[in-house]
Design a protein around this motif. Structure first.
Motif, short mmCIF file in Angstrom:
data_model
loop_
_atom_site.label_atom_id
_atom_site.label_comp_id
_atom_site.label_asym_id
_atom_site.label_seq_id
_atom_site.Cartn_x
_atom_site.Cartn_y
_atom_site.Cartn_z
N GLY A 146 0.84 -1.19 0.00
CA GLY A 146 0.00 0.00 0.00
C GLY A 146 0.87 1.24 0.00
N ARG A 147 0.30 2.33 0.48
CA ARG A 147 1.09 3.57 0.56
C ARG A 147 0.71 4.31 1.84
N LEU A 148 1.63 5.12 2.34
CA LEU A 148 1.34 5.91 3.54
C LEU A 148 0.71 7.25 3.17
N SER A 149 1.07 7.77 2.00
CA SER A 149 0.54 9.06 1.56
C SER A 149 -0.93 8.93 1.14
N SER A 150 -1.69 10.02 1.28
CA SER A 150 -3.08 9.97 0.81
C SER A 150 -3.13 10.16 -0.71
N ASP A 151 -2.05 10.64 -1.29
CA ASP A 151 -2.01 10.91 -2.74
C ASP A 151 -1.52 9.68 -3.51
N PRO A 152 -2.39 9.06 -4.33
CA PRO A 152 -1.97 7.84 -5.03
C PRO A 152 -0.91 8.08 -6.11
N SER A 153 -0.66 9.36 -6.44
CA SER A 153 0.38 9.60 -7.44
C SER A 153 1.70 9.98 -6.78
N ASP A 154 1.75 9.83 -5.44
CA ASP A 154 2.99 10.12 -4.72
C ASP A 154 4.08 9.15 -5.16
N MET A 155 5.30 9.65 -5.23
CA MET A 155 6.42 8.83 -5.71
C MET A 155 6.62 7.55 -4.89
N GLU A 156 6.20 7.61 -3.62
CA GLU A 156 6.28 6.45 -2.73
C GLU A 156 5.70 5.19 -3.38
N SER A 157 4.57 5.35 -4.06
CA SER A 157 3.96 4.15 -4.65
C SER A 157 4.16 4.07 -6.16
N CYS A 158 4.56 5.19 -6.79
CA CYS A 158 4.62 5.20 -8.26
C CYS A 158 6.02 5.10 -8.83
N PHE A 159 7.02 5.19 -7.96
CA PHE A 159 8.39 5.33 -8.44
C PHE A 159 8.80 4.25 -9.45
N THR A 160 8.55 2.98 -9.09
CA THR A 160 8.94 1.87 -9.98
C THR A 160 8.24 1.98 -11.32
N TRP A 161 6.93 2.25 -11.28
CA TRP A 161 6.16 2.29 -12.53
C TRP A 161 6.53 3.50 -13.38
N GLU A 162 6.89 4.61 -12.71
CA GLU A 162 7.34 5.80 -13.46
C GLU A 162 8.61 5.48 -14.23
N LEU A 163 9.54 4.82 -13.53
CA LEU A 163 10.81 4.44 -14.18
C LEU A 163 10.55 3.50 -15.35
N LEU A 164 9.65 2.52 -15.11
CA LEU A 164 9.37 1.53 -16.16
C LEU A 164 8.70 2.21 -17.36
N ALA A 165 7.80 3.18 -17.08
CA ALA A 165 7.13 3.90 -18.18
C ALA A 165 8.16 4.67 -19.02
N ILE A 166 9.14 5.27 -18.34
CA ILE A 166 10.20 6.01 -19.05
C ILE A 166 11.01 5.04 -19.94
N ALA A 167 11.31 3.87 -19.37
CA ALA A 167 12.09 2.87 -20.13
C ALA A 167 11.31 2.40 -21.36
N ILE A 168 10.00 2.14 -21.17
CA ILE A 168 9.18 1.68 -22.31
C ILE A 168 9.05 2.79 -23.35
N ALA A 169 8.89 4.05 -22.86
CA ALA A 169 8.78 5.19 -23.79
C ALA A 169 10.05 5.30 -24.65
N GLU A 170 11.19 4.98 -24.05
CA GLU A 170 12.45 5.02 -24.80
C GLU A 170 12.44 3.96 -25.90
N LEU A 171 11.90 2.78 -25.57
CA LEU A 171 11.80 1.71 -26.57
C LEU A 171 10.82 2.10 -27.67
N VAL A 172 9.76 2.84 -27.29
CA VAL A 172 8.80 3.34 -28.30
C VAL A 172 9.51 4.31 -29.23
N SER A 173 10.31 5.22 -28.63
CA SER A 173 10.98 6.24 -29.45
C SER A 173 11.99 5.60 -30.41
N GLN A 174 12.48 4.41 -30.03
CA GLN A 174 13.41 3.69 -30.92
C GLN A 174 12.67 2.80 -31.91
#
Lengths: 220, 220
Positions: A146-174
């Motif tokens: 879960g997360r401790l923050s009330s904000d579901p977009s807080d980096m606490e819970s989104c960090f891994t997925w944000e990184l993965l989205a950036i990596a996939i976006a790079e593959l899209v750009s290639q």
């Protein structure tokens, strides 16, 4: 404690029946081979432990009514039943969470609503199924991400997925992955806050919360 | 019949919990995948059926006391617990069933005694374990490979093993298999007569036989 219970029940050995659940596609063979030399049908001090495998989704019924004394789910119920939350495409079929794979700071509000709504639906299914299977006065111990923050977009819970989205976006750009695949993919998992979990359990009404706490895992 | 029982118990759906047992080294994954689309946690007409896998040897305990209503073993209990019957080597370590892999017309009497004795021991272990697991007034349906003749060396039960022994002996004569391997190998299975089964069940005393019959399988 087991020995004390044994004496109370006036039985020579206490017997435990343990069910291990996973989806049918997972590897029960390795699990069973690993168990066989340790606990299957073997006495562990004063306790005989009988271990079984139960294939199926925990979002549905897995056991007969009134058959479980203690239910434990570890690091699982944050996974959603659906491949992705419903409602993440517009009426015209356009992706509403373009370039992201989970709730993000830049996602429109409908994305966080869709995730919470799907988690609400799925977690309620889980509670409903377990409430039929547990004996009166039985109990359940849940550990989920879960997360401790009330904000579901807080980096606490989104960090891994944000990184993965950036990596996939790079593959899209290639040109290695279609942009459409990134735009329509959303992780089938939701990390709720303590308040959200509490709210769903109370609305469902089949279980009463005795104790609830959030804790942080040590970083690797 | 299920629907009638349902009405008697005044429940909307009858729920069955089915345990499938095999040794831990066997393939539960394929079993579970095959089941998942058909019966796992699914309603079959008015009956909900919950299927689980139980890894372990049926010669020992597999379930808690008083937990099974109906036990069914099909084509299994003629397999022995030991790799081969005890007592098939002399004190000097010499093989007593040379050139054969099961009871044969030419085997010394000690071979048939060793097989029956081992089957007696193992089948009694099976009965003892199941008698602790079955509920009072529960029942058991056993189907096992046996023989109609009173003579355990009758071709009816030995034919396959006689052929296999001849084939292995041919490989020995060609130097492809050590003679010692043939001489010390004995099939870990015994095909009892109805009288032998009846005698062991009655001596053990934990089950009463309601019905017993021998039947022949159609040849392929």
């Amino acid at each position: 404690m087991m020995e004390k219970k044994c004496r109370e029940l006036n039985c020579q050995t206490l017997e435990l029946q343990v069910y291990l659940n996973d989806l049918p596609g997972n590897d029960f063979n390795t699990l069973f081979k690993g168990l066989s030399s340790k606990v299957v049908g073997k006495k562990c001090e004063e306790v005989s432990c009988y271990v079984m495998g139960v294939p199926g989704s925990f979002h549905g019924r897995l056991f007969p009514r009134n058959s479980l004394h203690l239910i434990h789910s570890y690091y699982s119920v944050h996974w959603l039943n659906q491949k992705a939350p419903k409602g993440l495409t517009s009426r015209e079929g356009l992706a509403l969470n373009k370039g992201k794979i989970y709730i993000s700071k830049t996602s429109p509000p409908i994305v966080r609503e869709a995730y919470l709504s799907q988690f609400h639906e799925d977690f309620t299914m889980f509670l409903n199924a377990r409430s039929q299977e547990v004996v009166p006065n039985g109990c359940m111990v849940l550990i989920l991400r879960g997360r401790l923050s009330s904000d579901p977009s807080d980096m606490e819970s989104c960090f891994t997925w944000e990184l993965l989205a950036i990596a996939i976006a790079e593959l899209v750009s290639q040109g290695l992955i279609d942009e459409d695949k990134l735009d329509t993919f959303n992780v089938p998992s939701y990390f709720p806050s303590l308040e959200e979990v509490k709210d769903i359990v109370e609305r469902d009404g089949s279980f009463t919360i005795n104790h609830m706490e959030g804790f942080e895992l040590d970083s690797l």
